[in-house]
Design a protein around this motif. Structure first.
Motif, mmCIF file in Angstrom:
data_model
loop_
_atom_site.group_PDB
_atom_site.id
_atom_site.type_symbol
_atom_site.label_atom_id
_atom_site.label_comp_id
_atom_site.label_asym_id
_atom_site.label_seq_id
_atom_site.Cartn_x
_atom_site.Cartn_y
_atom_site.Cartn_z
ATOM 1 N N PRO A 167 10.404 2.493 5.169
ATOM 2 C CA PRO A 167 10.048 3.619 6.052
ATOM 3 C C PRO A 167 9.455 3.135 7.380
ATOM 4 O O PRO A 167 9.817 3.639 8.443
ATOM 5 N N LYS A 168 8.577 2.130 7.324
ATOM 6 C CA LYS A 168 7.989 1.635 8.582
ATOM 7 C C LYS A 168 9.058 1.010 9.473
ATOM 8 O O LYS A 168 9.094 1.256 10.679
ATOM 9 N N GLY A 169 9.936 0.203 8.879
ATOM 10 C CA GLY A 169 10.984 -0.451 9.657
ATOM 11 C C GLY A 169 11.914 0.559 10.305
ATOM 12 O O GLY A 169 12.235 0.459 11.500
ATOM 13 N N SER A 184 -5.713 -2.526 5.510
ATOM 14 C CA SER A 184 -6.522 -3.692 5.124
ATOM 15 C C SER A 184 -6.569 -4.740 6.227
ATOM 16 O O SER A 184 -7.503 -5.527 6.303
ATOM 17 N N LYS A 185 -5.538 -4.764 7.065
ATOM 18 C CA LYS A 185 -5.463 -5.805 8.093
ATOM 19 C C LYS A 185 -6.439 -5.551 9.238
ATOM 20 O O LYS A 185 -6.585 -6.386 10.126
ATOM 21 N N PHE A 186 -7.108 -4.388 9.218
ATOM 22 C CA PHE A 186 -8.087 -4.078 10.267
ATOM 23 C C PHE A 186 -9.498 -4.506 9.866
ATOM 24 O O PHE A 186 -10.442 -4.297 10.618
ATOM 25 N N PHE A 237 -4.249 -12.553 -8.486
ATOM 26 C CA PHE A 237 -3.470 -11.537 -7.753
ATOM 27 C C PHE A 237 -3.543 -11.767 -6.257
ATOM 28 O O PHE A 237 -4.634 -11.955 -5.701
ATOM 29 N N ARG A 238 -2.411 -11.695 -5.624
ATOM 30 C CA ARG A 238 -2.386 -11.768 -4.164
ATOM 31 C C ARG A 238 -2.935 -10.449 -3.610
ATOM 32 O O ARG A 238 -2.566 -9.372 -4.080
ATOM 33 N N ILE A 239 -3.818 -10.561 -2.626
ATOM 34 C CA ILE A 239 -4.308 -9.346 -1.967
ATOM 35 C C ILE A 239 -4.175 -9.483 -0.454
ATOM 36 O O ILE A 239 -4.056 -10.585 0.076
ATOM 37 N N GLY A 263 -1.022 2.281 3.521
ATOM 38 C CA GLY A 263 -0.451 2.991 4.675
ATOM 39 C C GLY A 263 -0.779 2.225 5.943
ATOM 40 O O GLY A 263 -1.335 1.119 5.892
ATOM 41 N N TYR A 264 -0.448 2.819 7.075
ATOM 42 C CA TYR A 264 -0.526 2.092 8.351
ATOM 43 C C TYR A 264 -1.181 2.906 9.449
ATOM 44 O O TYR A 264 -1.092 4.137 9.449
ATOM 45 N N LEU A 265 -1.765 2.179 10.392
ATOM 46 C CA LEU A 265 -2.197 2.823 11.630
ATOM 47 C C LEU A 265 -1.384 2.176 12.758
ATOM 48 O O LEU A 265 -1.428 0.957 12.945
HETATM 49 C C1 SIN Z 1 3.050 -4.029 5.056
HETATM 50 O O1 SIN Z 1 3.481 -3.133 4.324
HETATM 51 O O2 SIN Z 1 3.026 -3.966 6.277
HETATM 52 C C2 SIN Z 1 2.559 -5.309 4.412
HETATM 53 C C3 SIN Z 1 1.625 -5.035 3.321
HETATM 54 C C4 SIN Z 1 1.080 -6.289 2.669
HETATM 55 O O3 SIN Z 1 0.638 -7.216 3.363
HETATM 56 O O4 SIN Z 1 1.074 -6.316 1.427
#
Ligand code: SIN
Length: 328
Positions: free
Chosen positions: A35-37, A88-90, A164-166, A231-233
């Motif tokens: 969906p994001k792509g 999470s990346k923020f 587990f990878r996080i 989800g994403y911002l």
């Molecule tokens: C993403 O959906 O943009 C990547 C998510 C992740 O790092 O697991």
């Protein structure tokens, strides 16, 4: 009269030829068929159409340009203009965005959208804006599920001792520690090989990432747990955004509004499609067991994992967590 209209056409053509163009590099880490792509590609097309080609958007999928960890810095320097990192990346920028990582916070998609599109979502966007980014829209992916090469996860104690990878989020770290598992932060681009080589036993992913990145090839079990949300911002470089002429910025904003509507619809539609494909693989290969947690089993996981909430009353804010829980 004829001469006048000819002159007008020539003038219009000349102004189109000499109109200034603006390039947007849109970087993301997932496959183009998520969906994001697809929404990033949709946005690119609409932004170009609405500005009569004055805005050109080039989308870079699959971490081709930047990993999520690097993209925020690149945006600060205007080396890339837009991205849609998962919440999470923020973490290192706006730790409050980890709210979305809290396990079992959202009752369903409606609750999630009411949080995103309501007061809580706006408070979080304002915090991102205060850090010098333009916070545009929230995009969906889906609820996450556990997968592993270790013991199949049915009850929390099954996770004990498994790695587990996080994503880089303290909430996710504590969530796994709460059930005796070992969390390990890795970039998305390294997950497949980490699972294949046994660097980690498992992970947590929405179905779209699990399927499009072929994680099913390197996992022996998938537990449909819906224990958290991904989800994403969508954010833009403020150095880029604020220099756009008003009329162009308005049209780019319009393209984003349309892309958001499209993305959310698509995320909901594709969910069952991805599940069907993963089930087909499971049946055909006999290499992936799929287990769906019952409502009672989910309650047990919920109890074990939600105990971490008080640990985040300081960093996310008790008020904000309560506001999200109490959102109708
Ligand atoms: C993403 O959906 O943009 C990547 C998510 C992740 O790092 O697991």
């Amino acid at each position: 009269m004829q001469l006048l209209s000819k002159l007008l056409i020539v003038a219009l053509m000349a102004s189109a030829m000499f109109a200034k163009t603006y390039e947007i590099k849109f970087s993301h880490v997932v496959s183009p068929n998520t969906p994001k792509g697809k929404a990033a590609d949709f946005f690119a097309k609409r932004a170009e159409e609405l500005t009569n080609g004055q805005v050109k958007v080039k989308v870079f999928p699959n971490s081709q340009l930047y990993t999520d960890a690097a993209v925020m810095k690149a945006m600060k320097f205007n080396n890339v203009q837009m991205a849609a990192p998962s919440f999470s990346k923020f973490t290192s920028l706006v730790r409050e965005l980890q709210l979305f990582d809290l396990p079992f916070l959202f009752r369903d998609v409606d609750h999630l959208h009411n949080v995103m599109d309501g007061e809580v979502g706006q408070i979080l966007k304002d915090k991102v804006t205060a850090k010098g980014y333009v916070a545009l829209d929230y995009w969906d992916n889906g609820f996450k599920h556990f997968s592993t090469n270790g013991e199949q996860l049915i009850k929390p104690s099954d996770a004990e001792g498994q790695k587990f990878r996080i994503m880089s989020s303290r909430v996710l770290e504590e969530q796994f520690k709460a059930v005796g598992a070992i969390p390990q932060v890795l970039p998305f681009s390294e997950v497949y090989s980490a699972l294949q080589q046994g660097v980690v036993d498992g992970g947590e992913n929405p179905l779209s990432n699990f399927y499009t990145k072929k994680f099913y090839e390197v996992q022996t079990s998938l537990t449909l747990s819906e224990h958290g949300y991904l989800g994403y911002l969508v954010v833009a470089s403020d150095r880029f955004w604020n220099k756009l002429p008003d009329d162009i910025r308005k049209k780019v904003r319009q393209a984003m509004t349309e892309a958001t509507e499209y993305e959310r619809k698509l995320a909901a539609e594709l969910e069952s499609d991805f599940l069907k494909k993963v089930k087909e693989y499971s049946e055909k290969s006999g290499k992936l067991k799929i287990y769906k947690l019952s409502a009672d089993e989910k309650k047990v996981w919920n109890k074990a994992m939600s105990e971490i909430y008080p640990k985040f009353y300081d960093s996310i804010g008790k008020d904000l967590i309560e506001k999200a829980i109490n959102t109708k």
